[in-house]
Write a protein that holds these residues in place. Structure first.
Motif, short mmCIF file in Angstrom:
data_model
loop_
_atom_site.label_atom_id
_atom_site.label_comp_id
_atom_site.label_asym_id
_atom_site.label_seq_id
_atom_site.Cartn_x
_atom_site.Cartn_y
_atom_site.Cartn_z
N VAL A 127 47.37 50.47 49.42
CA VAL A 127 46.73 50.22 48.15
C VAL A 127 47.25 48.56 48.12
O VAL A 127 48.10 48.26 48.90
CB VAL A 127 46.74 50.78 46.81
CG1 VAL A 127 45.90 52.10 47.09
CG2 VAL A 127 48.24 51.10 46.51
N GLY A 128 47.07 48.03 47.17
CA GLY A 128 47.38 46.51 47.11
C GLY A 128 48.84 46.04 46.45
O GLY A 128 48.94 44.88 46.59
N ALA A 129 49.63 47.05 46.30
CA ALA A 129 51.08 46.79 45.81
C ALA A 129 52.03 47.74 46.36
O ALA A 129 51.79 48.82 46.66
CB ALA A 129 51.02 46.91 44.48
N ALA A 130 53.18 47.27 46.71
CA ALA A 130 54.24 48.01 46.99
C ALA A 130 54.82 48.98 46.02
O ALA A 130 54.72 48.48 44.78
CB ALA A 130 55.48 47.08 47.57
N THR A 131 55.32 50.05 46.38
CA THR A 131 55.91 51.08 45.47
C THR A 131 57.42 50.84 45.40
O THR A 131 57.99 51.95 44.90
CB THR A 131 55.38 52.23 45.36
OG1 THR A 131 55.84 52.89 46.86
CG2 THR A 131 53.84 52.19 45.24
#
Length: 232
Positions: A127-131
């Motif tokens: 998805v659009g963001a790193a975790t």
């Protein structure tokens, strides 16, 4: 600061059929890999929109064997940086997904990577963001490169591995020792087999000009093999 995405110089493949490997009762993928999707910006496969396809929802392909075809790269257009997702719907090997930003100089910079989307689920999802705390996000719509490999096969730059996948379920930013430099190759022995990718808020890539499209003879040959002779 990373440059805006560009698709100049990317090898494009076109087909003449209106559908690609569609199952008798179920709609097939929007794009089926033709030949080898390649392992660099210049050899990444950029799907062309078939007639009537409103967006790019799926890609199917095959990783062919150690030392032969261990990574497949595709150019796709992210239409919504917040809502998009890229998921491995199925694979008969242990896959990893990679996302790269394409620069105006036709280089690829690492953005995001995922091995397992959840504990007990080895099919990766981006998805659009790193975790992982790196703070990496996909900030704008545009053409990007998504890559798939088997676990063990990783992208590298001139200074080393681009990603450090410290945890199997993390969405990693480009935090490896080579993360600040552009993709130069791949290393490690990965797994191979067939795969199916599912997309949300993804479309076919946008080309800088119609004259930039390269029609490969391979595309016509592959289309011809898919046609069955009419029954008498």
């Amino acid at each position: 600061m990373r440059a805006e995405p560009s698709t100049a110089g990317i090898v494009l493949v076109a087909v003449g059929a209106t559908g690609l490997l569609a199952a008798p009762a179920l709609a097939g993928p929007d794009w089926v890999e033709i030949g080898d999707a390649g392992s660099s910006v210049l050899t990444a496969q950029a799907p062309l929109r078939p007639p009537g396809a409103p967006q790019l929802t799926s890609i199917s392909g095959t990783l062919g064997g150690p030392g032969i075809d261990e990574e497949d790269l595709y150019v796709v257009r992210i239409t919504d940086p917040v809502m998009f997702s890229m998921t491995t719907g199925s694979a008969d090997f242990n896959p990893v997904l990679w996302l790269f930003h394409v620069t105006v100089t036709n280089d690829a910079l690492g953005l995001l990577a995922n091995d397992d989307q959840a504990a007990g689920n080895p099919l990766p999802r981006l998805v659009g963001a790193a975790t992982d705390g790196t703070g990496v996000v996909v900030s704008s719509p545009g053409d990007y490169i998504v890559g798939i490999t088997g676990r063990g096969r990783v992208p590298v730059s001139a200074t080393g591995e681009i990603f450090n996948l410290a945890g199997l379920t993390e969405i990693s930013g480009a935090d490896g020792v080579g993360g600040l430099n552009v993709l130069s190759g791949w290393t490690g022995e990965g797994e191979t087999g067939t795969y199916h990718l599912n997309f949300e808020f993804i479309d076919f890539p946008v080309f800088p000009a119609p004259g930039s499209v390269v029609l490969l003879a391979l595309a016509g040959a592959a289309t011809g093999r898919r046609r069955r002779p009419a029954k008498g």
